[in-house]
Write a protein that holds these residues in place. Structure first.
Motif, PDB file in Angstrom:
ATOM      1  N   TRP A 236       1.011  -1.175  -0.071  1.00 54.10           N
ATOM      2  CA  TRP A 236      -0.172   0.173   0.054  1.00 54.10           C
ATOM      3  C   TRP A 236       0.794   1.252  -0.074  1.00 54.10           C
ATOM      4  CZ3 TRP A 236      -5.260   0.415  -0.487  1.00 54.10           C
ATOM      5  CH2 TRP A 236      -5.801  -0.721  -0.299  1.00 54.10           C
ATOM      6  N   ARG A 237       0.540   2.126  -0.750  1.00 54.33           N
ATOM      7  CA  ARG A 237       1.080   3.544  -0.755  1.00 54.33           C
ATOM      8  C   ARG A 237      -0.018   4.449  -0.387  1.00 54.33           C
ATOM      9  NH1 ARG A 237       5.789   4.185  -2.230  1.00 54.33           N
ATOM     10  NH2 ARG A 237       5.689   6.501  -3.093  1.00 54.33           N
ATOM     11  N   ILE A 238       0.118   5.289   0.834  1.00 49.07           N
ATOM     12  CA  ILE A 238      -0.929   5.934   1.040  1.00 49.07           C
ATOM     13  C   ILE A 238      -0.582   7.694   1.091  1.00 49.07           C
ATOM     14  CG2 ILE A 238      -2.615   6.439   3.137  1.00 49.07           C
ATOM     15  CD1 ILE A 238      -1.950   3.614   3.971  1.00 49.07           C
ATOM     16  N   THR A 239      -1.100   8.235   0.345  1.00 46.92           N
ATOM     17  CA  THR A 239      -0.854   9.813   0.262  1.00 46.92           C
ATOM     18  C   THR A 239      -2.033  10.598   1.083  1.00 46.92           C
ATOM     19  OG1 THR A 239      -0.241   9.617  -1.906  1.00 46.92           O
ATOM     20  CG2 THR A 239      -0.990  11.663  -1.440  1.00 46.92           C
ATOM     21  N   GLN A 240      -1.349  11.562   1.775  1.00 42.53           N
ATOM     22  CA  GLN A 240      -2.343  12.694   2.584  1.00 42.53           C
ATOM     23  C   GLN A 240      -2.461  13.652   1.828  1.00 42.53           C
ATOM     24  OE1 GLN A 240      -3.562  12.157   5.683  1.00 42.53           O
ATOM     25  NE2 GLN A 240      -2.325  10.508   6.730  1.00 42.53           N
ATOM     26  N   TRP A 241      -3.890  14.312   1.991  1.00 47.50           N
ATOM     27  CA  TRP A 241      -4.072  15.598   1.329  1.00 47.50           C
ATOM     28  C   TRP A 241      -4.729  16.332   2.385  1.00 47.50           C
ATOM     29  CZ3 TRP A 241      -9.473  17.687   0.315  1.00 47.50           C
ATOM     30  CH2 TRP A 241      -9.169  18.708  -0.183  1.00 47.50           C
ATOM     31  N   VAL A 242      -4.110  17.458   2.888  1.00 43.48           N
ATOM     32  CA  VAL A 242      -4.714  18.187   4.063  1.00 43.48           C
ATOM     33  C   VAL A 242      -5.106  19.473   3.269  1.00 43.48           C
ATOM     34  CG1 VAL A 242      -4.193  19.257   6.340  1.00 43.48           C
ATOM     35  CG2 VAL A 242      -3.016  16.967   5.732  1.00 43.48           C
ATOM     36  N   MET A 243      -6.419  20.113   3.809  1.00 43.34           N
ATOM     37  CA  MET A 243      -6.759  21.136   3.393  1.00 43.34           C
ATOM     38  C   MET A 243      -6.025  22.231   3.688  1.00 43.34           C
ATOM     39  SD  MET A 243     -10.491  21.058   2.478  1.00 43.34           S
ATOM     40  CE  MET A 243     -11.408  22.198   3.366  1.00 43.34           C
ATOM     41  N   PRO A 244      -6.048  23.298   2.808  1.00 43.22           N
ATOM     42  CA  PRO A 244      -6.503  23.584   1.607  1.00 43.22           C
ATOM     43  C   PRO A 244      -5.770  22.714   0.407  1.00 43.22           C
ATOM     44  CG  PRO A 244      -5.656  25.527   1.987  1.00 43.22           C
ATOM     45  CD  PRO A 244      -5.329  24.656   3.204  1.00 43.22           C
ATOM     46  N   THR A 245      -4.590  22.934   0.443  1.00 48.32           N
ATOM     47  CA  THR A 245      -3.699  22.237  -0.579  1.00 48.32           C
ATOM     48  C   THR A 245      -2.468  21.578  -0.225  1.00 48.32           C
ATOM     49  OG1 THR A 245      -2.769  24.535  -0.726  1.00 48.32           O
ATOM     50  CG2 THR A 245      -4.551  24.075  -2.351  1.00 48.32           C
ATOM     51  N   HIS A 246      -2.235  20.909   1.009  1.00 48.98           N
ATOM     52  CA  HIS A 246      -1.033  20.380   1.369  1.00 48.98           C
ATOM     53  C   HIS A 246      -1.326  18.807   0.851  1.00 48.98           C
ATOM     54  CE1 HIS A 246       0.344  23.530   4.132  1.00 48.98           C
ATOM     55  NE2 HIS A 246      -1.053  23.858   4.076  1.00 48.98           N
ATOM     56  N   THR A 247       0.043  18.141   0.551  1.00 51.50           N
ATOM     57  CA  THR A 247      -0.117  16.849   0.229  1.00 51.50           C
ATOM     58  C   THR A 247       1.317  16.300   0.697  1.00 51.50           C
ATOM     59  OG1 THR A 247       1.214  17.063  -1.946  1.00 51.50           O
ATOM     60  CG2 THR A 247      -1.421  16.921  -2.103  1.00 51.50           C
ATOM     61  N   MET A 248       1.163  15.010   1.055  1.00 53.15           N
ATOM     62  CA  MET A 248       2.259  14.152   1.583  1.00 53.15           C
ATOM     63  C   MET A 248       2.377  12.892   0.811  1.00 53.15           C
ATOM     64  SD  MET A 248       1.418  14.747   5.686  1.00 53.15           S
ATOM     65  CE  MET A 248       0.922  16.328   6.058  1.00 53.15           C
ATOM     66  N   ILE A 249       3.636  12.644   0.261  1.00 53.67           N
ATOM     67  CA  ILE A 249       3.700  11.682  -0.677  1.00 53.67           C
ATOM     68  C   ILE A 249       4.246  10.481  -0.118  1.00 53.67           C
ATOM     69  CG2 ILE A 249       5.002  10.963  -2.893  1.00 53.67           C
ATOM     70  CD1 ILE A 249       5.213  14.200  -3.221  1.00 53.67           C
ATOM     71  N   PRO A 250       3.732   9.275  -0.267  1.00 51.09           N
ATOM     72  CA  PRO A 250       4.472   7.954   0.352  1.00 51.09           C
ATOM     73  C   PRO A 250       6.002   7.833  -0.099  1.00 51.09           C
ATOM     74  CG  PRO A 250       2.513   7.411  -1.094  1.00 51.09           C
ATOM     75  CD  PRO A 250       2.823   8.743  -1.331  1.00 51.09           C
ATOM     76  N   PRO A 251       6.624   7.448   1.071  1.00 53.69           N
ATOM     77  CA  PRO A 251       8.020   7.280   1.045  1.00 53.69           C
ATOM     78  C   PRO A 251       8.482   6.084   0.346  1.00 53.69           C
ATOM     79  CG  PRO A 251       7.333   6.957   3.145  1.00 53.69           C
ATOM     80  CD  PRO A 251       6.203   7.256   2.374  1.00 53.69           C
ATOM     81  N   TYR A 252       9.779   5.905   0.100  1.00 51.13           N
ATOM     82  CA  TYR A 252      10.358   4.594  -0.230  1.00 51.13           C
ATOM     83  C   TYR A 252      11.533   4.141   0.785  1.00 51.13           C
ATOM     84  CZ  TYR A 252       8.147   4.809  -4.711  1.00 51.13           C
ATOM     85  OH  TYR A 252       7.433   4.985  -5.813  1.00 51.13           O
ATOM     86  N   GLY A 253      11.376   3.039   1.421  1.00 48.47           N
ATOM     87  CA  GLY A 253      12.528   2.625   2.439  1.00 48.47           C
ATOM     88  C   GLY A 253      12.831   3.753   3.292  1.00 48.47           C
ATOM     89  N   ASP A 254      14.147   4.056   3.519  1.00 46.52           N
ATOM     90  CA  ASP A 254      14.713   4.979   4.648  1.00 46.52           C
ATOM     91  C   ASP A 254      14.739   6.399   3.873  1.00 46.52           C
ATOM     92  OD1 ASP A 254      15.694   5.885   6.831  1.00 46.52           O
ATOM     93  OD2 ASP A 254      17.484   6.304   6.133  1.00 46.52           O
TER      94      ASP A 254
END
Ligand code: FES
Ligand SMILES: [Fe+2]
Length: 426
Positions: A236-254
């Motif tokens: 699973w790769r899980i992205t967060q979107w936080v209002m109004p325009t913030h995103t957090m991209i899923p990481p790879y390893g360390d």
């Protein structure tokens, strides 16, 4: 289908527009703190939400973000003299403090009190995570300070860059939550970008059987993409979107965590922030070098400007041979500029009345609905979501889960910020 009126509603953010009012209820990342590095340094022009402003740091170190044009006859205060706790217009010497209050009108006798009646618009600023944030909304609704993890880790653990993107904020942000485009637009880079290779996750991520699930959260939404892993398990790769325009991209390893924030400059330009941070360790020399040279989701700028060196005027330096050879899906070099090239190609404001959405656009549809709902509710006096800083304390994650569980329940702990604890990533 999106109507013209709906598109206008979502994309216009100038003063008095519903979406503009929504943006004005959040602290917005405006500029790097070191763009005004010391007291009495030169002022910097900043345009946000179609308002022209000038930022400066006064003699006492206080940050001011005031309207750009002098109240006398409209000269730009970017030419101003930043001295003796105020910004002085070089045309006839009117002087303003960080609150926009006029302190001196040299032509008028001081005892007349004339200057007391002159005040420019000004907005409160804070310095947080080496970034200057501005609040442009009604003073009585000023929210608590943001608590995004990247802004709270030590400076050595973080690298942030901002660039001009020559299109409306919404199509830029929609790229950030449209996880499907990774397997196409960024295909080559997932194999070669030093910040993305070298983990078990990057091997699973090559499986092209990705399926999407979107779940609303109190502060926005999470976008889960699942791919096959070992028998009985899913990656699973899980992205967060936080209002109004913030995103957090899923990481790879360390590898460090990556994210974005988009802030409208005006309706046809936006500021794209790219932020990389590691919760528990300083970023190393190699990582910093890669990011400074336009790797990861960062870009190299024309010195002294916010404009990337790779831009529309040089056709984004497209390499058709690399595209043909399959080294790069688009022929544009670098993840950030691939996004910018494609999103700018949609026109200054994408005409959404002509688009044809499909099931993989679910996150885009949900984000639009959520923004629209919040802007409408605000007109009825309802506080927008994600004003509460507790809702900023979330992380993206990549993990392997049994194939019979609901991902957002099974990954719940991995999606929270835990100070001093590593992010969950394979
Ligand atoms: S225009 Fe600024 S002092 Fe006259
Ligand atoms: Fe992208």
């Amino acid at each position: 289908m999106t109507t013209q009126a709906e598109n206008d509603f979502l994309t216009k953010t100038g003063p008095g527009t519903p979406m503009g009012e929504l943006f004005r209820r959040y602290w917005l990342p405006a500029m790097h703190a070191d763009e005004i590095p010391e007291p009495d340094c030169p002022p910097v022009r900043v345009t946000l939400l179609s308002e022209k402003l000038v930022a400066f740091r006064d003699t006492r170190g206080r940050i001011g973000m005031i309207e750009e044009f002098c109240a006398h006859r409209g000269a730009s205060l970017w030419f101003g003299r930043n001295e003796e706790s105020g910004l002085r217009c070089p045309y006839h010497g009117w002087k303003y403090d960080v609150t926009g209050q006029c302190l001196e009108v040299p032509s008028e006798p001081a005892e007349s009190g004339y200057c007391k009646r002159i005040k420019l618009k000004s907005y409160p600023c804070v310095e947080l995570g080496d970034v200057i944030w501005v609040y442009m909304g009604p003073p009585e609704h000023k929210p608590p300070l943001p608590e995004f993890e990247w802004a709270k880790v030590p400076p050595s653990h973080r690298f942030a860059s901002r660039r001009l993107q020559e299109c409306n904020y919404l199509q830029a942000m929609e790229g950030g939550i449209d996880s499907v485009h990774l397997s196409f637009l960024h295909r080559g880079d997932l194999r070669t970008d030093p910040l993305h290779v070298g983990s078990k996750g990057s091997e699973y991520a090559r499986n092209t059987d990705g399926k999407f699930e979107v779940v609303e959260t109190p502060g926005g939404m999470i976008i889960g993409v699942r791919r096959s892993a070992e028998p009985g398990f899913l990656y699973w790769r899980i992205t967060q979107w936080v209002m109004p325009t913030h995103t957090m991209i899923p990481p790879y390893g360390d590898n460090a965590l990556n994210g974005h924030a988009w802030v409208p400059i005006d309706d046809e330009n936006c500021l794209t922030w790219s932020i990389t941070h590691h919760p528990t360790r300083p970023l190393n020399a190699k990582e910093l070098e890669v990011m400074r040279s336009g790797g990861g989701n960062h870009a190299v700028l024309v010195p002294g400007t916010l404009r990337p060196i790779v831009n529309r005027d040089n056709n984004y330096m497209i390499d058709r041979a690399a595209q043909k050879a399959g080294k790069s899906y688009s022929g544009v070099k670098g993840i950030a500029m691939q996004d910018a090239a494609i999103q700018e190609s949609m026109g200054p404001i994408q005409d959404r009345t002509r688009e044809n959405l499909v099931s993989t656009d679910n996150a885009v549809i949900l984000a639009r609905r959520r923004l629209r709902k919040a802007a409408l509710a605000l007109q009825q006096g309802v506080e927008p979501d994600a004003i509460d800083p507790e809702l900023h304390r979330v992380r993206s994650a990549s993990l392997v889960l049994p194939d019979n569980v609901r991902f957002y329940e099974a990954a719940a702990e991995a999606l929270k910020v835990k100070e001093g604890a590593e992010h969950v990533s394979v």
